[in-house]
Every structure is written in structure tokens, then in C-alpha cells.
Design an enzyme around this catalytic site. Sequence first.
Site, PDB file in Angstrom:
ATOM      1  N   ARG A  11       0.861  -1.178   0.000  1.00  0.00           N
ATOM      2  CA  ARG A  11       0.000   0.000   0.000  1.00  0.00           C
ATOM      3  C   ARG A  11       0.901   1.232   0.000  1.00  0.00           C
ATOM      4  NH1 ARG A  11      -3.938   3.070   4.352  1.00  0.00           N
ATOM      5  NH2 ARG A  11      -4.785   4.482   2.789  1.00  0.00           N
ATOM      6  N   HIS A  12       0.607   2.186  -0.861  1.00  0.00           N
ATOM      7  CA  HIS A  12       1.426   3.391  -1.003  1.00  0.00           C
ATOM      8  C   HIS A  12       1.675   4.079   0.331  1.00  0.00           C
ATOM      9  CE1 HIS A  12      -1.969   6.069  -0.244  1.00  0.00           C
ATOM     10  NE2 HIS A  12      -2.685   5.251  -0.985  1.00  0.00           N
ATOM     11  N   GLY A  13       2.675   4.937   0.375  1.00  0.00           N
ATOM     12  CA  GLY A  13       2.997   5.681   1.583  1.00  0.00           C
ATOM     13  C   GLY A  13       1.922   6.690   1.957  1.00  0.00           C
ATOM     14  N   MET A  16      -0.852  13.429   1.929  1.00  0.00           N
ATOM     15  CA  MET A  16      -1.487  14.590   2.550  1.00  0.00           C
ATOM     16  C   MET A  16      -2.957  14.300   2.866  1.00  0.00           C
ATOM     17  SD  MET A  16       0.145  17.561   0.101  1.00  0.00           S
ATOM     18  CE  MET A  16      -0.876  18.875   0.764  1.00  0.00           C
ATOM     19  N   GLU A  89      -6.838   2.773  -7.208  1.00  0.00           N
ATOM     20  CA  GLU A  89      -7.862   2.744  -6.172  1.00  0.00           C
ATOM     21  C   GLU A  89      -9.250   2.785  -6.817  1.00  0.00           C
ATOM     22  OE1 GLU A  89      -9.009   1.693  -3.562  1.00  0.00           O
ATOM     23  OE2 GLU A  89      -7.978   2.881  -2.020  1.00  0.00           O
TER      24      GLU A  89
END
Length: 229
Positions: A11-13, A16, A89
Site C-alpha cells: 500500500r502506497h505511503g 497529505m 484505487e
Amino acid sequence: MNEPTVLYIIRHGKTMFNTIGRTQGWSDTPLTKQGEEVIHYLGAGLKEIPFKEAYSSDSGRAMQTARIVLQEHNKGSEIPYATDSRIREWCFGSLDGGYDGELWGVVPRILAFKNYDDMMTNRISYKDLADAIVAADSADWAEPYEKIKERVWNGFEDIAHRREKDGGGNVMIVSHGLTISFLLSLIDSSLPMQIGLENGSVTKLIYENGQFTIDTVNDLHYIEDGRRS
């Protein structure tokens, strides 16, 4: 003799929007400074894994995550990397970019639950969730369930199938929380929704003769290994 085909799905970091509680979907924000730091640790923890190739979705946050992991890898510059829009997503339509409370406020009401906790206690299906998002979307952009199912399954299965045909080995893939969770449900329908997958977590799947087996889910030990290195 072929090696086993193993997908390391990340899963991406943390971004924001993740930090301030906004729904991303097909909208996008970059990783925060802390999010980047965690992914550098993840990359350090994965640096010895002999990846044959790497993929990410075409969302900026996934590409940024993949670049950092490959930057930390011992042979990152030699690992072929490509993007695949099918492992994006889910699209939340007009709810994209709104606060999480908007999405998780309206969806339970559409499904006749009192609130988010009540909905999750009753273990709704991913089809229920997708149908409710479509119903809540005033822009008519949200994807119907069958379209999400087709693109997500075909995206990951094509990657795994090509790697198996080419001798097997390890593949690094950066995708998204709900997409990874949904993929797991397509492999094992008895699993509860894995909504809480952590940023930077690794979910490992083994692929053999057209079948996926779930090895680990939401594994954070690579981050911890990298932090200690």
C-alpha cells in the site's frame, strides 16, 4: 524449473489526504515527509529481495512510493518498472477529495445502517459498498461493482500470469488500500473487509497455475527491518 511466483503488494505511503482524513480514490496528493520516510525504511527492508520486475498504479502517490522503494533497493536501477491503471484505487466519483466522514456518513445510511460501526459489524459485501457509492455519487463517475471487479482482478492476475510464464520470481507492486483489500476478497470470500491496511504495509500472494494463495496481509516487518538497518 520455474521459481515460485510471489507478489509483494505494497500500500502506497501516507499522503497529505491520508493525514487530514480525506478520501482519495482517483484524486491524488503526494506523500508527506513522514510518509516518504516510512517508505525509505520499507525500501531498505526490501532491498535484498530479488525482484524480477516492479509495477505500480498510475496514481502519483503509488508511483512516488515505487520510485523510493526502488531507489533503496540494491539493484533498483536494474529492475524493470511499469505502471498499470487497472490496479488504481476505486473511483468514488463526487465523493473523491471529500472528508472521510462524508463518504462513511452517507454510505451506511444508503445501506440502512445507523452509522459506520453498525455497517462494519454487519459485514457488508464489497458489492454493497460499490452499489452505495454509485448511489451517493452525484457526478455519475463512480465505477459499478462489476467494472471494478474486472479491472482489479485482470490487472493483478495478468501481472502474475506473465511472470509465471516467464519463469516465476518475485514482483513488487504498489497499489491502494481498498483495491488490495478487494483483491483479497476475490481470492478468499470468507475474509472480512481489510479496510485498515497500513500505509507501506506488504501483502504477499503466491500464484501458481492460475490460483492465488494469500501468504501474509498488512505486514509491517519490512519497515521495522529497514528502520533498524
